[in-house]
Design an enzyme around this catalytic site. Structure first.
Site, mmCIF file in Angstrom:
data_model
loop_
_atom_site.group_PDB
_atom_site.id
_atom_site.type_symbol
_atom_site.label_atom_id
_atom_site.label_comp_id
_atom_site.label_asym_id
_atom_site.label_seq_id
_atom_site.Cartn_x
_atom_site.Cartn_y
_atom_site.Cartn_z
ATOM 1 C CE LYS A 172 -0.804 9.107 2.542
ATOM 2 N NZ LYS A 172 -0.635 10.559 2.527
ATOM 3 C CE LYS A 240 -1.637 5.736 -4.918
ATOM 4 N NZ LYS A 240 -1.109 5.631 -3.594
HETATM 5 P P1 NAP Z 1 4.954 9.976 -8.706
HETATM 6 O O1 NAP Z 1 5.519 11.327 -8.878
HETATM 7 O O2 NAP Z 1 3.898 9.502 -9.642
HETATM 8 O O3 NAP Z 1 6.180 8.942 -8.730
HETATM 9 C C1 NAP Z 1 5.949 7.571 -8.744
HETATM 10 C C2 NAP Z 1 7.276 6.823 -8.691
HETATM 11 O O4 NAP Z 1 6.992 5.417 -8.740
HETATM 12 C C3 NAP Z 1 8.197 7.129 -9.881
HETATM 13 O O5 NAP Z 1 9.533 7.080 -9.449
HETATM 14 C C4 NAP Z 1 7.897 5.955 -10.825
HETATM 15 O O6 NAP Z 1 8.943 5.645 -11.719
HETATM 16 C C5 NAP Z 1 7.727 4.833 -9.818
HETATM 17 N N1 NAP Z 1 6.979 3.713 -10.377
HETATM 18 C C6 NAP Z 1 5.683 3.719 -10.754
HETATM 19 N N2 NAP Z 1 5.335 2.502 -11.222
HETATM 20 C C7 NAP Z 1 6.441 1.724 -11.134
HETATM 21 C C8 NAP Z 1 6.706 0.371 -11.449
HETATM 22 N N3 NAP Z 1 5.744 -0.430 -11.947
HETATM 23 N N4 NAP Z 1 7.959 -0.109 -11.232
HETATM 24 C C9 NAP Z 1 8.916 0.695 -10.716
HETATM 25 N N5 NAP Z 1 8.727 1.993 -10.388
HETATM 26 C C10 NAP Z 1 7.495 2.497 -10.594
HETATM 27 O O7 NAP Z 1 4.337 9.759 -7.259
HETATM 28 P P2 NAP Z 1 4.577 10.594 -5.914
HETATM 29 O O8 NAP Z 1 3.646 11.750 -5.895
HETATM 30 O O9 NAP Z 1 6.032 10.789 -5.687
HETATM 31 O O10 NAP Z 1 3.979 9.556 -4.856
HETATM 32 C C11 NAP Z 1 4.707 8.411 -4.434
HETATM 33 C C12 NAP Z 1 3.886 7.724 -3.336
HETATM 34 O O11 NAP Z 1 3.717 8.638 -2.244
HETATM 35 C C13 NAP Z 1 2.471 7.327 -3.767
HETATM 36 O O12 NAP Z 1 2.127 6.144 -3.117
HETATM 37 C C14 NAP Z 1 1.605 8.479 -3.267
HETATM 38 O O13 NAP Z 1 0.267 8.079 -3.036
HETATM 39 C C15 NAP Z 1 2.333 8.816 -1.978
HETATM 40 N N6 NAP Z 1 2.181 10.207 -1.526
HETATM 41 C C16 NAP Z 1 2.221 11.245 -2.410
HETATM 42 C C17 NAP Z 1 2.087 12.540 -1.957
HETATM 43 C C18 NAP Z 1 2.116 13.714 -2.893
HETATM 44 O O14 NAP Z 1 1.676 14.797 -2.446
HETATM 45 N N7 NAP Z 1 2.576 13.610 -4.126
HETATM 46 C C19 NAP Z 1 1.930 12.795 -0.593
HETATM 47 C C20 NAP Z 1 1.922 11.723 0.304
HETATM 48 C C21 NAP Z 1 2.053 10.419 -0.181
HETATM 49 P P3 NAP Z 1 9.061 6.417 -13.154
HETATM 50 O O15 NAP Z 1 9.788 7.692 -12.855
HETATM 51 O O16 NAP Z 1 9.796 5.473 -14.006
HETATM 52 O O17 NAP Z 1 7.644 6.651 -13.631
#
Ligand code: NAP
Length: 291
Positions: A172, A240
């Site tokens: 990744k 990050k």
């Molecule tokens: P996001 O929309 O910011 O969602 C983050 C999730 O994590 C939310 O459900 C949030 O809960 C939860 N969370 C954050 N801090 C927390 C804590 N301290 N305790 C419990 N839950 C917590 O992120 P995302 O874009 O879906 O990405 C998720 C992961 O996939 C990340 O590691 C990112 O790098 C990776 N990723 C993302 C993409 C993309 O294109 N977006 C692509 C590949 C990989 P709340 O709803 O309560 O805030």
């Protein structure tokens, strides 16, 4: 028999991924720190757990898709965390992007307590998650990965086995190094041409007409033309990941000079207040006058 699946993290990625598990017929129970965000999934047939601990008690297979290492630690070891309900017979798949080192440490603690741990971050963004077109970078015991492959296959178009736990995260890092640089490259080319009197439309038309055209550039064209960057992959997450890339380069001895530039650029994006925008908003940094 199909495993009972628990899913934590109803964010940009987690929500469509969990919805696809449900559509594939799996019994799904979910937890999100902000419970209200899970509502659409509850309406679609999932049940809601009050805590990660309750969820881990009730399922055989727990999937995490949260922001990063701190969030993973919170859901495992925070208040009502899942860890104490894991153990022999249970599998944890972390699909959140974390560093390879963090993954290896997680593996050591979890497998030490008898839990099967699979490190399986994903390549592909919101649209790929919605369309089941993610590429799943799975690592951990090969037999365990084979066992959960029918579940992973409902989330993406390809499951790639990367080796022992931590190597999925290593893959990744390699992919996101390329992703961040390609996005910055396109943004700078557009900003550079525009400063010299070309229209962004014309530049992008030329890019798409030739061998430089690719899925990423197509996906981001509308954002560059409209100047609106609704988050698919938020810039704060790219930053990050750039930090994990540099930490990893120090550990492995890789030079990664462009990785350092990547971190510098995307941190500037954060200081421009662009953290919540899509990472294509790096364009804003690159179009700014020098200084
Ligand atoms: P996001 O929309 O910011 O969602 C983050 C999730 O994590 C939310 O459900 C949030 O809960 C939860 N969370 C954050 N801090 C927390 C804590 N301290 N305790 C419990 N839950 C917590 O992120 P995302 O874009 O879906 O990405 C998720 C992961 O996939 C990340 O590691 C990112 O790098 C990776 N990723 C993302 C993409 C993309 O294109 N977006 C692509 C590949 C990989 P709340 O709803 O309560 O805030």
């Amino acid at each position: 028999m199909q495993p009972a699946i628990g899913f934590i993290g109803m964010g940009i990625m987690g929500m469509p991924m969990a919805a696809n598990l449900l559509k594939a017929g799996f019994t799904l129970k979910v937890y999100n720190r902000t419970a209200a965000k899970a509502q659409p999934l509850i309406e679609a047939g999932a049940t809601l757990a009050a805590s990660p601990r309750e969820l881990a008690q009730e399922v055989d297979l727990l999937i995490l898709m949260v922001t990063g290492p701190e969030a993973v630690q919170d859901v495992l070891w925070g208040r009502e965390g899942a860890f104490r309900e894991l153990g022999p017979g249970k599998t944890l798949i972390n699909m959140s992007t974390v560093s390879p080192r963090f993954s290896r440490e997680l593996n050591s603690v979890l497998s030490g307590a008898g839990t099967t741990f699979i490190d399986a971050p994903v390549s592909g963004s919101k649209k790929a998650a919605e369309e089941k077109a993610l590429i799943i970078l799975a690592s951990g015991p090969q037999e365990a990965v084979a066992q959960v492959t029918p579940v992973l296959a409902t989330l993406g178009k390809k499951v790639v086995y990367c080796g022992e736990a931590g190597q999925g995260s290593m893959m990744k890092m390699s992919i996101n190094l390329l992703l961040g640089l390609m996005m910055a490259g396109l943004a700078e080319a557009v900003a550079f041409g525009r400063a010299g009197g070309l229209s962004p439309e014309a530049i992008l038309e030329v890019v798409h007409a030739g061998p430089l055209s690719c899925g990423l550039f197509q996906l981001k064209t509308e954002m560059l033309l409209s100047g609106e960057f609704p988050p698919q992959f938020p810039l704060k997450h790219m930053t990050k990941d750039a930090k994990f890339i540099i930490d990893t380069a120090f550990e492995t001895g890789a030079g990664a000079p462009l990785g350092h530039l990547l971190l510098h650029l995307y941190r500037r994006g954060l200081s421009h207040g662009l953290g919540e925008e899509d990472f294509a908003a790096i364009y804003r940094v690159l179009e700014a006058p020098p200084g």
